[in-house]
Write an enzyme that holds these catalytic residues in place. Structure first.
Site, short mmCIF file in Angstrom:
data_model
loop_
_atom_site.label_atom_id
_atom_site.label_comp_id
_atom_site.label_asym_id
_atom_site.label_seq_id
_atom_site.Cartn_x
_atom_site.Cartn_y
_atom_site.Cartn_z
N HIS A 180 0.28 -2.68 1.13
CA HIS A 180 0.22 -1.80 -0.03
C HIS A 180 1.48 -1.94 -0.89
O HIS A 180 1.40 -2.12 -2.12
CB HIS A 180 0.05 -0.34 0.38
CG HIS A 180 0.26 0.59 -0.78
ND1 HIS A 180 -0.70 0.82 -1.73
CD2 HIS A 180 1.37 1.30 -1.16
CE1 HIS A 180 -0.22 1.64 -2.66
NE2 HIS A 180 1.02 1.95 -2.32
N CYS B 288 -4.61 2.16 -7.30
CA CYS B 288 -4.34 0.90 -6.61
C CYS B 288 -5.61 0.32 -6.02
O CYS B 288 -6.44 1.04 -5.45
CB CYS B 288 -3.31 1.15 -5.49
SG CYS B 288 -2.86 -0.33 -4.57
N ASP C 169 17.78 -18.63 0.36
CA ASP C 169 19.11 -18.12 0.06
C ASP C 169 20.11 -18.90 0.89
O ASP C 169 19.81 -19.36 2.00
CB ASP C 169 19.16 -16.62 0.39
CG ASP C 169 20.40 -15.96 -0.18
OD1 ASP C 169 21.21 -16.67 -0.81
OD2 ASP C 169 20.55 -14.75 0.00
N ASP D 172 13.99 -10.55 -5.83
CA ASP D 172 13.62 -10.42 -4.42
C ASP D 172 14.29 -9.18 -3.87
O ASP D 172 15.32 -8.75 -4.39
CB ASP D 172 14.06 -11.64 -3.61
CG ASP D 172 15.55 -11.55 -3.23
OD1 ASP D 172 15.86 -11.11 -2.11
OD2 ASP D 172 16.40 -11.89 -4.08
N CYS E 275 -5.43 -2.32 -3.74
CA CYS E 275 -4.97 -3.18 -2.65
C CYS E 275 -5.91 -3.09 -1.45
O CYS E 275 -6.78 -2.20 -1.37
CB CYS E 275 -3.55 -2.83 -2.24
SG CYS E 275 -3.40 -1.35 -1.20
N CYS F 101 -5.66 0.48 0.16
CA CYS F 101 -6.21 1.60 -0.62
C CYS F 101 -7.73 1.51 -0.76
O CYS F 101 -8.39 2.54 -0.91
CB CYS F 101 -5.55 1.65 -2.01
SG CYS F 101 -3.85 2.28 -1.97
#
Length: 373
Positions: free
Chosen positions: A339, A308, A90, A270, A310, A313
């Site tokens: 997560h 989930c 940015d 984003d 991930c 999890c």
């Protein structure tokens, strides 16, 4: 940059962006690594656990600390951070906006004082590109003039005029530098402004999209306006953006914001929300948000989200994550951030699969139905 529009479902798009460092499939959410690091995570987490293809770093912050010249000497962003995939940087215009008490836009750039030591600095369109050449990012955002909403028409008109003029200066400077061998593998995006006024958005989009940019962003939203105003503005603006170039909505936002704006033709997003909210105890799930600090989770053996898969999890219970948060254990920040980012990245992957199957409308309905239950 190579850009391919692979499929559409309504206005939703599935695209591929190839940079010098990675292949990015869209819709894509870019984790925010403001100072060259996503908070609480390292680059092994980003590449091996989350599988990200692009992250965002910030020109303003990297310029002030450690300094863009330091980054250049240490192998630019890729060598310095060891992240081998793509970076988007940015320009620092938003930071000047958010630090408005110590910054001032002028006709030729933005004057500001460092939030670190109070030292005075001045960003011009050319200056922010020179910094980004040192950073070596794959996608560079140009300097724009961002205003808070609501704002009067005179201030928005000034913002558009400055942003267009700075965009003309930026693209001319960048193409000239490329002809000299500088930034040849770096791409450049312009930022459409105009508040929530459709007339102003049309003017800004038309002027900027006539220039030779590699992609275009919608800026100046999620800065105080109502959600529906944001959605309406995006829907109006995307019709003026080229179909054969990436479309990026900056700084947005919630899972609902992503689903709604994909539906309106946006490719890239984003936001600090997934990691910032994780650190504050708010976790995103397929059924909505949950606050892990609540006492109800003390004896809860289930994972954060049963749907989930991930890293967190698959290994830990809500009870354990709740304990880590209450104990202020640093491990909590990593596990919660993993997560939340996994949730966002998975949501983007599922959206892409729905677009490729031409069933995005059904995907959107299913997304909201889970929350209603």
């Amino acid at each position: 940059m190579e850009f391919t529009l692979e499929a559409t479902s309504g206005k939703a798009r599935a695209c591929t962006i190839k940079t010098a460092h990675s292949t990015i499939t869209t819709p894509i959410f870019m984790p925010v690594g403001t100072v060259g690091s996503v908070k609480a995570l390292d680059m092994h987490d980003m590449t091996e656990i989350l599988g990200t293809e692009i992250i965002l770093a910030n020109t303003y912050h990297m310029y002030l600390r450690p300094g863009d010249e330091t980054v250049a000497k240490m192998g630019k962003l890729h060598g310095f951070t060891t992240y081998p995939k793509s970076f988007l940087t940015d320009s620092g215009g938003f930071q000047a906006f958010s630090l408005s008490d110590i910054s001032k836009p002028t006709e030729t750039g933005i004057e500001f004082r460092s939030h670190i030591d109070g030292s005075r600095h001045f960003f011009t369109p050319q200056k922010v590109l020179d910094i980004q050449y040192n950073l070596g990012s794959d996608i560079m955002m140009i300097l724009d003039d961002l205003v808070a909403l609501p704002a009067d028409r005179k201030r928005i008109a000034t913002s558009i005029d400055r942003t267009t003029r700075w965009a003309e200066e930026s693209i001319a400077y960048h193409r000239d530098q490329q002809s000299k061998g500088v930034g040849v593998d770096q791409n450049i995006f312009a930022i459409i402004q105009g508040g929530t006024d459709k007339e102003f958005r049309t003017k800004s989009a038309t002027e900027l999209c006539a220039l030779d940019y590699d992609g275009f962003a919608i800026g100046g939203l999620s800065v105080g306006e109502a959600n529906q105003e944001m959605y309406d503005t995006v829907e109006h603006t995307t019709q003026y953006m080229p179909e054969n170039k990436p479309r990026y909505l900056m700084g947005v936002g919630t899972p609902e914001d992503l689903v709604e704006n994909i539906d309106r033709g946006v490719d890239m997003f984003d936001c600090v929300m997934p990691t910032r909210n994780a650190r504050n105890g708010t976790l995103f799930t397929s059924f909505g948000k949950m606050n892990i600090k609540g006492a109800a989770f003390r004896y809860d053996e289930r994972p954060i989200d049963p749907e989930c898969d991930c890293y967190t999890c698959r290994r830990y219970s809500r009870s354990y994550i709740h304990h880590l948060f209450r104990a202020k254990e640093y491990t909590y920040y990593r596990l919660a951030s993993l997560h939340n980012l996994h949730y966002y990245l998975t949501l983007m992957r599922q959206a892409r699969e729905a677009i490729l199957a031409d069933r995005y409308a059904e995907f959107k309905q299913e997304f909201y139905a889970k929350r209603d239950r």
